[in-house]
Design an enzyme around this catalytic site. Sequence first.
Site, PDB file in Angstrom:
ATOM      1  N   GLY A   1     -17.618 -36.714 -28.407  1.00  0.00           N
ATOM      2  CA  GLY A   1     -16.773 -35.817 -29.080  1.00  0.00           C
ATOM      3  C   GLY A   1     -16.438 -36.448 -30.286  1.00  0.00           C
ATOM      4  O   GLY A   1     -15.201 -36.385 -30.841  1.00  0.00           O
TER       5      GLY A   1
ATOM      6  N   ARG B   1     -22.367 -31.227 -32.544  1.00  0.00           N
ATOM      7  CA  ARG B   1     -22.564 -30.687 -33.783  1.00  0.00           C
ATOM      8  C   ARG B   1     -23.173 -31.893 -34.664  1.00  0.00           C
ATOM      9  O   ARG B   1     -22.325 -32.913 -35.190  1.00  0.00           O
ATOM     10  CB  ARG B   1     -21.325 -30.177 -34.575  1.00  0.00           C
ATOM     11  CG  ARG B   1     -20.892 -28.789 -34.119  1.00  0.00           C
ATOM     12  CD  ARG B   1     -19.611 -28.337 -34.389  1.00  0.00           C
ATOM     13  NE  ARG B   1     -18.626 -29.321 -33.703  1.00  0.00           N
ATOM     14  CZ  ARG B   1     -17.331 -29.151 -34.013  1.00  0.00           C
ATOM     15  NH1 ARG B   1     -16.891 -28.130 -34.775  1.00  0.00           N
ATOM     16  NH2 ARG B   1     -16.305 -29.825 -33.187  1.00  0.00           N
TER      17      ARG B   1
ATOM     18  N   TYR C   1      -6.793 -25.946 -17.304  1.00  0.00           N
ATOM     19  CA  TYR C   1      -7.038 -27.061 -18.468  1.00  0.00           C
ATOM     20  C   TYR C   1      -6.237 -28.338 -17.563  1.00  0.00           C
ATOM     21  O   TYR C   1      -6.606 -29.514 -17.685  1.00  0.00           O
ATOM     22  CB  TYR C   1      -6.410 -26.740 -19.754  1.00  0.00           C
ATOM     23  CG  TYR C   1      -6.435 -27.931 -20.760  1.00  0.00           C
ATOM     24  CD1 TYR C   1      -7.571 -28.685 -21.105  1.00  0.00           C
ATOM     25  CD2 TYR C   1      -5.273 -28.369 -20.791  1.00  0.00           C
ATOM     26  CE1 TYR C   1      -7.521 -29.649 -21.826  1.00  0.00           C
ATOM     27  CE2 TYR C   1      -5.286 -29.945 -21.847  1.00  0.00           C
ATOM     28  CZ  TYR C   1      -6.393 -30.282 -21.931  1.00  0.00           C
ATOM     29  OH  TYR C   1      -6.453 -31.396 -23.111  1.00  0.00           O
TER      30      TYR C   1
ATOM     31  N   LYS D   1      -7.251 -32.172 -16.533  1.00  0.00           N
ATOM     32  CA  LYS D   1      -6.768 -33.562 -16.930  1.00  0.00           C
ATOM     33  C   LYS D   1      -6.086 -34.311 -15.901  1.00  0.00           C
ATOM     34  O   LYS D   1      -5.943 -35.471 -15.801  1.00  0.00           O
ATOM     35  CB  LYS D   1      -5.859 -33.230 -18.060  1.00  0.00           C
ATOM     36  CG  LYS D   1      -6.597 -32.830 -19.326  1.00  0.00           C
ATOM     37  CD  LYS D   1      -7.433 -33.961 -19.914  1.00  0.00           C
ATOM     38  CE  LYS D   1      -8.203 -33.460 -21.267  1.00  0.00           C
ATOM     39  NZ  LYS D   1      -9.199 -34.437 -21.640  1.00  0.00           N
TER      40      LYS D   1
ATOM     41  N   GLU E   1      -8.555 -29.817 -34.129  1.00  0.00           N
ATOM     42  CA  GLU E   1      -9.034 -28.346 -33.980  1.00  0.00           C
ATOM     43  C   GLU E   1      -9.000 -28.115 -32.598  1.00  0.00           C
ATOM     44  O   GLU E   1      -9.532 -26.908 -32.130  1.00  0.00           O
ATOM     45  CB  GLU E   1     -10.620 -28.700 -34.267  1.00  0.00           C
ATOM     46  CG  GLU E   1     -10.890 -28.758 -35.550  1.00  0.00           C
ATOM     47  CD  GLU E   1     -12.420 -29.049 -36.314  1.00  0.00           C
ATOM     48  OE1 GLU E   1     -13.109 -28.627 -35.541  1.00  0.00           O
ATOM     49  OE2 GLU E   1     -12.575 -29.585 -37.351  1.00  0.00           O
TER      50      GLU E   1
END
Length: 257
Positions: free
Chosen positions: A13, A39, A157, A161, A193
């Site tokens: 990431g 990306r 989420y 974690k 982001e």
Amino acid sequence: MTNLRNRTVFITGASSGIGEACARAFASEGARILLAARRVDRLESLADSLADGMDTEAHVIELDVRDAEAVSSTIDALPAEWKSIDVLVNNAGLGLGLGKLHDGDISHWDRMIDTNVKGLLYVSRAVIPGMVARSRGHVINIGSIAGHEPYPGGNVYCATKYAVDAITKGLRMDLVDTPLRVSTVDPGLVETEFSIVRFEGDVERASRVYEGLEALCANDVADAVIYCATRPAHVQINEIVLTPTNQASALVTSRKT
Ligand code: NDP
Ligand code: 8X3
């Protein structure tokens, strides 16, 4: 102190936010960086800017951590000079949606679990055997305060974690008879982001998450990661939890309106 000069650091990431900040911070310590994310255009520009500004080198890897086969084959196929990974920063992750579980979007759950939990496991499984064989290495996971305390709408989420926290603790036990170290860095609100991704491009809603307080920035988290990585070899930082000064817990913030 552990000197990071010429050490090889693998960051998942690395195309944005905390991962990108970690890449810059490790590079400024003289480390060589393996930049992984989907990306690749962003990774290429980051690699160029690291090569320009700092006396180090970077290698770009296009990687979707959810793809177990690709993770294993890509890491196996690293060029010889990049194979000996000294530090793994398991950072790739995302939140999707913020709502009640009984209204939840199952595809969101799959993406979060596949990325934040299974992706972290796949990368760890591929990288750690080499560290064990070399008797050298440090795994630094990016958890969250969401792994210490759930919050309304955070259900899945937060569960991912919590899983990162359990995996980190279990891995530390598994490696206790080796020189390898295992740490987790668990931030509260960091303006990246993250919320734009969570709210699927709704920039205005994302900006409200940080409204009225000075959130952490990605560099603040990278500082904590570098702190873990630069301790002397006999010092293992188990966990760093950091929040903005005006955030006391996942649910308690003070905001100027
Ligand atoms: P960003 O959205 O800015 O960065 C997320 C990074 O994860 C991107 O580089 C993205 O790259 C990468 N990523 C997402 N999915 C995949 C995938 N399937 N394969 C490979 N890479 C992937 O958010 P942050 O920097 O804030 O998030 C980084 C980590 O920090 C996450 O684990 C997050 O849970 C955690 N965190 C964030 C907090 C915050 O408030 N921002 C607080 C606490 C923890 P790409 O899309 O190019 O693949
Ligand atoms: C991401 C930050 O507080 O939205 O882990 O869970 S939070």
